[in-house]
Design an enzyme around this catalytic site. Structure first.
Site, PDB file in Angstrom:
ATOM      1  N   LEU A  24       0.708  -1.127  -0.074  1.00 16.29           N
ATOM      2  CA  LEU A  24       0.052   0.108   0.110  1.00 16.29           C
ATOM      3  C   LEU A  24       0.814   1.175   0.255  1.00 16.29           C
ATOM      4  CD1 LEU A  24      -3.090   1.030   2.097  1.00 16.29           C
ATOM      5  CD2 LEU A  24      -1.108   2.193   2.285  1.00 16.29           C
ATOM      6  N   ASP A  26       0.172   5.715  -1.510  1.00 15.97           N
ATOM      7  CA  ASP A  26      -0.799   6.604  -1.398  1.00 15.97           C
ATOM      8  C   ASP A  26      -2.354   6.407  -1.353  1.00 15.97           C
ATOM      9  OD1 ASP A  26       1.683   7.519  -2.469  1.00 15.97           O
ATOM     10  OD2 ASP A  26       0.847   8.706  -4.062  1.00 15.97           O
ATOM     11  N   SER A  87      -1.607   7.467  -8.932  1.00 12.37           N
ATOM     12  CA  SER A  87      -2.492   8.494  -7.891  1.00 12.37           C
ATOM     13  C   SER A  87      -3.116   9.025  -8.596  1.00 12.37           C
ATOM     14  CB  SER A  87      -1.734   9.035  -7.038  1.00 12.37           C
ATOM     15  OG  SER A  87      -1.273   8.369  -6.007  1.00 12.37           O
ATOM     16  N   ARG A 143       2.285  13.947 -12.735  1.00  5.07           N
ATOM     17  CA  ARG A 143       1.530  12.874 -11.923  1.00  5.07           C
ATOM     18  C   ARG A 143       0.374  13.345 -11.054  1.00  5.07           C
ATOM     19  NH1 ARG A 143       7.512  11.330  -9.060  1.00  5.07           N
ATOM     20  NH2 ARG A 143       7.560  10.761 -11.270  1.00  5.07           N
ATOM     21  N   GLU A 204       4.817  16.152  -5.762  1.00  3.17           N
ATOM     22  CA  GLU A 204       3.838  15.267  -5.861  1.00  3.17           C
ATOM     23  C   GLU A 204       2.431  15.365  -5.185  1.00  3.17           C
ATOM     24  OE1 GLU A 204       6.238  11.126  -6.774  1.00  3.17           O
ATOM     25  OE2 GLU A 204       6.304  11.896  -4.577  1.00  3.17           O
TER      26      GLU A 204
END
Length: 449
Positions: A24, A26, A87, A143, A204
């Site tokens: 696991l 984001d 994400s 991203r 990010e």
């Protein structure tokens, strides 16, 4: 279940959300839908390593007890997300839910924004469709889309890095969800007034928290990627202003949102409660994003968990416009099942699920390898296996994940007996299983038992 039922090797977290096994990172696609809080997350169900990332899925009716659902979707062979579904966000629309995320096609990590449509239960999803491509120079990498409304129009932000090593946030016109239009570099990291954000080559997971729709006061939450290192999360306070229909951001200051070593890539979303709800990724420092496919035989079959749900609230003591702080969500504070107060000694290891509340000055947390954390009256400490979260009465929280346990040290006499300085209660993990029936699980997409 919350932490998951199947582990090998070291004990897993008991009340922090994570899948039963696998990787696991984001949190993604957070939404309050049909009376439940849903979170998707970056997930490799096959191994505890960052590879072939899919979207895991869990939901809760109280933010305390979480129910796992089947993996929502994963990489499409030969598709725009063949290397991973990275994400993104989820938008409820009149035609059903829409997931918007970073699709990565191969090891070059060149990305696009992909769209998938979901059903009302958020269980079945269409194949991916590319809605935005990466712009040319000076943009090097993009991203993590985030979508919001400004002046009655839909806009999107993407985290980015420029060719000269400068981090940035890009702006897209996303009024047509199926066909985004690149607008501009929205914010660059080489501004003098953003030097306090710290070094990074990519910003990010940009998240915009609007604090006052009338004034445009806002906080832009950024996770700092610095040449392969994941460092800290900051809130850039300021104002969103209108420039002939296009939103612009005028920063006024920067603050670190969590002062621990393990908090990264949070996502925010609206729900019925005041402010925004937030979850972040609790990283494991000794687990690498590009680690071996097969870990040691006695290692855990899981990696990563999410923080406890938090809320983004205005920081009344902030030094700039748009300053925010993160607090434990009141539903979690009130709903976490606890045992009776325990006897407190002058020094004790915190080696099981615990809640510690400082009632007066005179207590501190110590660790063999991490800095000491002094506690003041009103501070709250939550311990879950190797995860520690500290929520102070004032200031930013602290998140650490370390295999060696913390210790609580109390100075008796500072405010009477040790038991008057802190209150220690066990978290009763046996009461954390979600109250559902087999019929409920079938409706929500989980297989019946």
């Amino acid at each position: 279940m919350t932490g998951g039922e199947r582990t090998t090797g070291p004990a897993g977290t008991a009340y922090h959300l994570r899948p039963p096994s696998g990787w696991l990172n984001d949190p993604n696609g957070m939404v309050f839908h049909q009376g439940r809080w849903h979170v998707f997350y970056q997930h490799n169900p096959q191994a505890a390593r960052h590879d072939r990332i899919a979207w895991g899925h869990a939901s809760s009716e109280d933010l305390v007890r979480w129910e796992h659902h089947p993996v929502a979707f994963g990489p499409t062979e030969g598709g725009p997300d063949a290397f991973g579904c990275w994400s993104g966000v989820l938008l409820p629309t009149p035609g059903g839910a829409v997931a918007l995320y970073t699709g990565v096609v191969d090891e070059s990590q060149v990305s696009t924004v992909c769209l998938r449509r979901g059903d009302e239960e958020l269980v079945r999803w269409s194949g991916p469709r590319v809605v935005a491509a990466q712009p040319g120079p000076p943009v090097r990498v993009t991203r993590d889309p985030f979508v919001w409304q400004h002046a009655g129009r839909r806009w999107a932000l993407l985290g980015a890095g420029l060719a000269d090593g400068t981090p940035a946030v890009l702006l897209y016109d996303a009024e047509d969800l199926a066909d985004w239009r690149y607008a501009d570099v929205w914010l660059r990291g080489d501004r003098a007034d953003l030097a306090a954000a710290g070094p990074a080559d990519v910003w990010e997971c940009p998240q915009l928290v609007l604090l006052d729709g009338g004034t445009g006061e806002a906080s832009l939450v950024l996770s700092l990627h610095d040449r392969g290192r994941l460092t800290q999360v900051v809130g850039v306070g300021g104002h969103v202003v209108d420039d002939d229909g296009t939103p612009r951001f005028e920063p006024s200051g920067v603050a670190v949102l969590d002062v621990g070593t393990s908090f990264y890539a949070p996502q925010v979303a609206a729900d019925p409660d005041p402010g925004a709800w937030l979850l972040g990724w609790v990283r494991e420092e000794d687990r690498h994003l590009d680690g071996p496919a097969d870990g040691p035989a006695d290692g855990p079959d899981h990696a990563g968990c999410l923080t406890l749900p938090r809320r983004v609230v205005p920081d009344d003591h902030g030094a700039h416009a748009g300053a925010v702080r993160l607090v434990l969500d009141p539903r979690v504070a009130a709903g976490l099942p606890l045992g009776p107060p325990e006897e407190v000694t002058a020094h004790q290891e915190l080696d099981r699920p615990l809640r510690v509340e400082a009632l007066a000055e005179g207590a501190r947390l110590t660790h063999a390898e991490l800095p000491e954390v002094p506690l003041a009256a009103g501070d709250l400490v939550l311990v879950d296996a190797d995860v520690l979260e500290v929520y102070p009465a004032q200031g930013p929280p602290t998140t650490h994940r370390h295999p060696r346990p913390w210790a609580l040290t109390v100075r008796p006499g500072r405010a009477g007996p040790a038991g008057q300085v802190v209150e220690v209660r066990a978290v009763d993990v046996s009461r954390l299983r979600p109250p559902t029936t087999p019929a409920d699980r079938q409706v929500r997409g989980a297989p019946p038992r």
